[in-house]
Design a protein around this motif. Sequence first.
Motif, PDB file in Angstrom:
ATOM      1  N   ILE A 116       0.833  -1.207   0.000  1.00  0.00           N
ATOM      2  CA  ILE A 116       0.000   0.000   0.000  1.00  0.00           C
ATOM      3  C   ILE A 116       0.867   1.255   0.000  1.00  0.00           C
ATOM      4  CG2 ILE A 116      -1.647   1.313   1.395  1.00  0.00           C
ATOM      5  CD1 ILE A 116      -2.683  -1.538   2.328  1.00  0.00           C
TER       6      ILE A 116
ATOM      7  N   LYS B 104      -4.966   7.101  -0.574  1.00  0.00           N
ATOM      8  CA  LYS B 104      -5.842   5.931  -0.670  1.00  0.00           C
ATOM      9  C   LYS B 104      -7.131   6.164   0.109  1.00  0.00           C
ATOM     10  CE  LYS B 104      -1.469   4.293  -1.141  1.00  0.00           C
ATOM     11  NZ  LYS B 104      -0.237   4.927  -0.628  1.00  0.00           N
TER      12      LYS B 104
ATOM     13  N   ILE C 113      -9.616   0.298   1.459  1.00  0.00           N
ATOM     14  CA  ILE C 113      -8.732  -0.836   1.163  1.00  0.00           C
ATOM     15  C   ILE C 113      -9.313  -2.056   1.875  1.00  0.00           C
ATOM     16  CG2 ILE C 113      -6.401  -1.789   1.287  1.00  0.00           C
ATOM     17  CD1 ILE C 113      -5.337   1.069   1.441  1.00  0.00           C
TER      18      ILE C 113
ATOM     19  N   MET D 284      -7.713  -2.008  -3.563  1.00  0.00           N
ATOM     20  CA  MET D 284      -7.386  -0.661  -3.094  1.00  0.00           C
ATOM     21  C   MET D 284      -8.041   0.386  -3.979  1.00  0.00           C
ATOM     22  SD  MET D 284      -3.340  -0.713  -2.146  1.00  0.00           S
ATOM     23  CE  MET D 284      -2.770  -0.838  -3.836  1.00  0.00           C
TER      24      MET D 284
ATOM     25  N   CYS E  26      -7.537   4.149  -4.964  1.00  0.00           N
ATOM     26  CA  CYS E  26      -6.481   5.143  -4.907  1.00  0.00           C
ATOM     27  C   CYS E  26      -6.892   6.414  -5.649  1.00  0.00           C
ATOM     28  CB  CYS E  26      -5.198   4.597  -5.551  1.00  0.00           C
ATOM     29  SG  CYS E  26      -4.606   3.047  -4.831  1.00  0.00           S
TER      30      CYS E  26
END
Length: 230
Positions: A83, A90, A93, A171, A173
């Motif tokens: 990560i 971010k 997650i 994730m 982002c």
Amino acid sequence: MKTAFLKLPFHFSEEKLLKDLEVCKKYEFTSHFNKNDYSGDWTSISLRSPNGETNNIFALPQTEKKYKDTELLQKCTYFKAIIDSFECEKESIRLLNLKPGSVIKEHTDYNLGYEDGIFRIHIPIVTNKGVHFFINYEEVKMLPEECWYGNFNLPHSVRNEGKTDRIHLVMDCLRNDWSDKLFAESGYNFEAENVQPEYSRETKLQMIEQLKLMDTEISREMILQLQKEL
């Protein structure tokens, strides 16, 4: 044509991914909130969530709330290293687990493509030959150790016809100069990204039902906008 998916130039350790997965399995996974979008068993646990709790698996892009790392992430040193290697902010997650015999039905998400300023990354941890993942009607074979971007504004679905779980690290982002460079090097079509998707009435109604489940200020604003377009 918009880029539906990209394999990104990262290679992760399957052994280390599995080691952190074992840590996560000691915690309780939560059934996905949108029951209309799947059949079977689809569960998740958060490593980063709006309130920092592992059972808060809502993932609304660019929410008004600041996302926080969960206590579980601090125990998963390899996940955290992966990560941190993404040089951007971010949001949500999670680990997402699609059990054998389960299906994520074809659907589209809202504001979840690179052109929206956000990108969703999938890193497979456990999978099998019976997993069939389709994005924009094209099958994408995602294997452990790999890293993939998908434009989930486009129609997508998954079937797990195998005998083992399909577990991905997922994730969300936020786009920046670093990610633009990464995507350019990976073959992303920047020229096509300003073409607005044409959602059908049925798709917009499905989006509204998904957003109602989240019940946040930003989801309510999205609902109003979609209702105006009906």
